[in-house]
Design an enzyme around this catalytic site. Structure first.
Site, PDB file in Angstrom:
ATOM      1  N   TYR A 105       0.956  -1.570   0.091  1.00 51.91           N
ATOM      2  CA  TYR A 105      -0.147  -0.083  -0.382  1.00 51.91           C
ATOM      3  C   TYR A 105       0.906   0.869   0.085  1.00 51.91           C
ATOM      4  O   TYR A 105       1.482   1.435   0.757  1.00 51.91           O
ATOM      5  CB  TYR A 105      -0.955  -0.368   1.504  1.00 51.91           C
ATOM      6  CG  TYR A 105      -1.658   1.454   1.772  1.00 51.91           C
ATOM      7  CD1 TYR A 105      -3.204   1.510   0.759  1.00 51.91           C
ATOM      8  CD2 TYR A 105      -0.741   2.734   1.973  1.00 51.91           C
ATOM      9  CE1 TYR A 105      -3.865   2.891   0.811  1.00 51.91           C
ATOM     10  CE2 TYR A 105      -1.530   3.582   1.984  1.00 51.91           C
ATOM     11  CZ  TYR A 105      -3.047   3.624   1.620  1.00 51.91           C
ATOM     12  OH  TYR A 105      -3.723   4.648   1.465  1.00 51.91           O
ATOM     13  N   GLU A 192      -3.695   7.188  -4.387  1.00 54.00           N
ATOM     14  CA  GLU A 192      -3.432   5.984  -3.316  1.00 54.00           C
ATOM     15  C   GLU A 192      -3.703   5.047  -4.238  1.00 54.00           C
ATOM     16  O   GLU A 192      -3.528   4.579  -5.790  1.00 54.00           O
ATOM     17  CB  GLU A 192      -4.639   6.145  -2.706  1.00 54.00           C
ATOM     18  CG  GLU A 192      -4.369   4.513  -1.712  1.00 54.00           C
ATOM     19  CD  GLU A 192      -5.713   4.774  -0.999  1.00 54.00           C
ATOM     20  OE1 GLU A 192      -6.321   4.727   0.072  1.00 54.00           O
ATOM     21  OE2 GLU A 192      -7.284   3.989  -1.969  1.00 54.00           O
TER      22      GLU A 192
END
Ligand code: GDP
Ligand code: MN
Length: 393
Positions: A105, A192
């Site tokens: 992530y 993101e």
């Protein structure tokens, strides 16, 4: 403004980030053709991903693999038209399916209170980061980038090492810097990548087998609405299929409108006055149903749009109109309100405070039309709260 994954990937690509090639398709026939091209280029499987402006598409069944053009077409028929979190899927992304070794992530977000760009990275990618944040917050590495300096080399390295990328640390550091560049280049408030993934690449004819690469498999970008004036080309990325109808009407009318949860609709000219109006409604014991700033010199069509926006909310029990007449003339506003009420489908009490240019004339007109008026903002707020209570009682 949220943009679709495919558009977000275009922005990342333009900033030099590694993103596997993709196509966008709107019909099962287009998906089949895209799958055929992708497989002709060497892919053994394709991934088909719903393009909707919400997360969790994988869990909802909006991300699927297919091993042939036939299967791609069949899978597409289940994804196109399905609803994910109430949004209908009208298009999909088609790409060579990645052979994932590990998911990570990585994100960059505007941290207003720190006046910096906050980077967050975790070796626990692919899953919901909110869950990681709650259960194992120590698994997320955070650091701030200065908006003028960008992400410094040592910061990028620190992130890459924290992600335990091993031999991919250099690529990871470059991607982290690329995220910050993307934030700055487009005035994004979020970039993101979840998952950022190490994928195995088949070496085609080579007998040496496979090599690995770090790529952005998913991308979510939101752009700062207030900065869009600086990027007229990005306006084309707005997906009006998915825009909230109220947001669209407000944007097209040039009104700043934010829906809230209360019962008192507010129609005000000027952002500061609108904030003050909301504060005074709160102090009088009520809850505003919205923030609404008509802007300067609000004309009749704008006010009519504002009235529609406020009344479209079934929770609204009273409307507080607070107008400071400068360029906007009070009597003109009064005429507009009288006319608006005559066309109104729902009878909601309206409390009006108009000060400034032609305020006396406005007051006379409104009282003649039996509107509730108020001389001060305090009085208007108190009356609006009482009217809303009366309506619910
Ligand atoms: P999201 O659920 O909306 O965040 O969509 P993602 O693009 O992140 O996809 C969800 C999950 O599907 C990922 O975490 C992966 O595990 C899986 N996935 C996505 N693309 C591929 C792919 O190309 N190959 C494989 N094997 N899995 C994928
Ligand atoms: Mn994702």
């Amino acid at each position: 403004m949220k943009i679709q994954e495919a558009d977000a990937k275009s922005l990342l690509l333009a900033q030099g980030l590694p993103v596997p090639a993709w196509e966008v398709a709107r019909t099962t026939v287009e998906v089949r053709a895209a799958a055929e091209r992708t497989m002709a280029a060497g892919a053994t499987q394709v991934v088909i991903k719903a393009q909707v402006l919400v997360g969790g598409r994988g869990k909802a069944g909006g991300v699927k693999l297919a091993a042939s053009a036939d299967e791609a077409e069949a899978v597409a028929s289940t994804i196109l038209g399905m609803e994910i979190k109430g949004i209908r899927v009208r298009k999909v992304l088609v790409a060579a399916a990645a052979d994932i070794v590990k998911e990570y992530y990585l994100s960059a977000v505007l941290d207003r209170s720190a006046r910096r760009i906050l980077l967050m990275g975790s070796a626990d990618g692919g899953v919901e980061i909110e869950q990681v944040a709650v259960e194992t917050p120590e698994a997320i590495t955070r650091l701030h980038a200065d908006p003028y300096l960008g992400l410094l080399d040592h910061q990028a390295r620190r992130l890459a090492f924290a992600l335990e990328l091993g031999g991919h640390w250099k690529a990871g550091a470059a991607i982290a810097k690329g995220l910050v560049r993307t934030m700055l280049a487009y005035d994004a408030d979020l970039v993101e990548i979840n998952p950022l993934a190490v994928v195995r690449e088949q070496d085609g004819a080579a007998t040496s087998g496979s090599r690995e690469r770090l790529v952005c498999l998913d991308a979510k970008v939101t752009l700062d609405d207030s900065a869009l004036v600086r990027h007229p080309d990005l306006e084309a990325l707005r997906d009006s299929d998915e825009e909230d109808p109220a947001d669209r009407e407000a944007r097209e009318a040039g009104i700043s409108f934010i829906k809230l949860d209360g019962t008192i609709g507010c129609m005000v000219n000027g952002a500061g006055l609108a904030m003050t109006t909301m504060d005074l409604v709160k102090r009088a014991g009520g809850d505003p149903a919205n923030f609404l700033d008509l802007g300067g010199g609000a004309r009749a069509d704008k006010r009519a749009a504002a009235m529609r926006l406020i009344l479209a909310d079934p929770k609204v029990e009273a409307i507080l109109v607070n107008i400071f007449g400068g360029i906007t003339r009070g009597d003109e506003v009064a005429h507009g309100l009288i006319e608006a009420r005559s066309r109104q489908t729902r009878d909601v009490p309206m409390i009006v405070r108009i000060v400034g240019t032609n305020a006396e004339e406005a007051g006379r007109l409104l009282r003649e039309a039996s509107f509730e008026t108020a001389a001060s903002l305090d009085e208007a707020a108190t009356k609006a709260v009482a009217a809303a209570r009366g309506a619910t009682a």
